[in-house]
Design an enzyme around this catalytic site. Structure first.
Site, PDB file in Angstrom:
ATOM      1  N   ALA A  88      50.453  40.543  44.262  1.00 18.89           N
ATOM      2  CA  ALA A  88      50.647  41.312  45.491  1.00 18.89           C
ATOM      3  C   ALA A  88      51.276  42.664  45.170  1.00 18.89           C
ATOM      4  CB  ALA A  88      51.528  40.531  46.465  1.00 18.89           C
TER       5      ALA A  88
ATOM      6  N   LYS B 192      40.754  36.130  43.493  1.00 17.79           N
ATOM      7  CA  LYS B 192      40.089  35.073  42.734  1.00 17.79           C
ATOM      8  C   LYS B 192      41.142  34.056  42.265  1.00 17.79           C
ATOM      9  CE  LYS B 192      42.026  36.352  38.943  1.00 17.79           C
ATOM     10  NZ  LYS B 192      43.047  35.458  38.369  1.00 17.79           N
TER      11      LYS B 192
END
Length: 351
Positions: free
Chosen positions: A29, A117
């Site tokens: 993040a 992913k």
């Protein structure tokens, strides 16, 4: 429906940008937050996206994250993000096992999603998530950055040029000593090398093979070495295609590797340095002498390409990105399920 889906002309006329929120406040993040900040300051992207918010289950952590990266909004719960009507695109940056549930929640709340992913933990979850995307008409795309990077087109063009003749074999590896990260050895979080790093060699091979469902696989040989928790610590796979191409993929969360991608043909071969973020592409002839060298364009972080693709798809009213269509995501998820089936590896939540 998000306020901007399919409204490019309106957005451009009014100077509206795609507001991006990050769901999760971990390491990846932070990479995305850095990317969004750089995109907002770059003339190539500043008119397209707006770094907007971060959500965490810890309000103080979210607030500190937002302050560090200059995000105007932070949420102390995921529900707060879902309730904010100004969010156009949510980047889901949580463990694999949570992607489907959180992606579905975002879509049902009218938010487009860019899902880190691997897309989900298994094919069943992927199909559930994509079914809701189809139902809502919103964008849902997998954030595997190598699919969106300019290096992909460079490699495709070199292969298509015929300089190495017909492709006969492909090899790709990605290994990092990252077993110390708790989520990577936790079966409940879909840990292991395959979903975290092994997905890259498989995507590299799939892209070289053309990324089409009609590229038939005759058989697959695979093995893995388990970590003490039962997830795969290291794995190796050989794929035999019906057209005669043989490909091998290796990944590990215990070792470091050269991260190389190699495409071998009748008249030479191609070396791709670092399949996780290709730095250069070199072509060699039968005499092993260099034939050509290709540098990749300078980038902000490398994540900007997937963000821009998602934002443009939203403005064009598309449900998927051409760089990583749903069919490609499903094919990779199905193949990883096949590998885990051969290994006898099931996650606790799979029953």
């Amino acid at each position: 429906m998000s306020r901007l889906n399919g409204r490019r002309a309106e957005a451009e006329a009014q100077g509206l940008k795609v507001k991006v929120a990050i769901l999760g406040a971990g390491g990846i993040a932070r990479h995305m937050a850095e990317t969004l900040t750089k995109m907002a300051a770059d003339p190539s992207y500043s008119g397209l996206i707006e770094p907007y918010a971060v959500a965490s289950r810890d309000g103080e952590r979210a607030a500190a994250f937002a302050a560090e990266y200059g995000l105007p909004v932070s949420y102390g719960s995921y529900d707060e993000l879902l309730a904010d009507p100004d969010v156009d695109l949510v980047y889901i940056a949580t463990p694999h096992s949570l992607h489907a549930e959180q992606g579905i929640a975002c879509l049902r709340a009218g938010k487009n999603v860019l899902v880190e992913k691997s897309f989900t933990a298994n094919t069943a979850q992927a199909r559930d998530l994509l079914a809701v995307a189809d139902e809502t008409g919103l964008l849902c795309t997998e954030a595997i950055w190598t699919r969106y990077m300019p290096s992909r087109a460079i490699i495709d063009d070199v292969v298509a040029s015929g300089v190495i003749g017909e492709v006969q074999s492909i090899s790709a590896n990605l290994c990092y000593p990252v077993a110390g990260k708790a989520r990577l050895h936790d079966p409940a979080l879909a840990g292991g090398a395959l979903l975290d790093v092994g997905v890259y060699p498989l995507n590299f091979i799939d892209m070289v093979m053309g990324g089409h469902d009609d590229v038939a696989i005759d058989r697959v040989e695979t093995s893995m070495m388990p970590y003490e928790t039962g997830v795969d610590a290291q794995n190796s796979t050989t794929i035999y295609y019906a057209n005669g191409v043989m490909a091998s993929a290796q990944s590990s969360m215990l070792a470091a590797s050269d991260r190389g991608g190699y495409i071998w043909g009748e008249r030479g071969y191609i070396v791709c340095r670092n399949i996780n973020n290709v730095e250069a592409v070199d072509v060699y002839g039968l005499d092993h002498r260099p034939v050509a060298h290709y540098d990749v364009p300078d980038q902000l972080t490398g994540y900007e390409y997937e963000v821009a693709a998602a934002a443009n798809a939203i403005l064009d009213g598309l449900g998927e990105c051409a760089e990583m269509p749903h069919a490609d995501t499903l094919r990779i998820m199905e193949f990883m399920d096949v590998l885990r089936g051969k290994w006898g590896l099931r996650y606790p939540f799979e029953g």
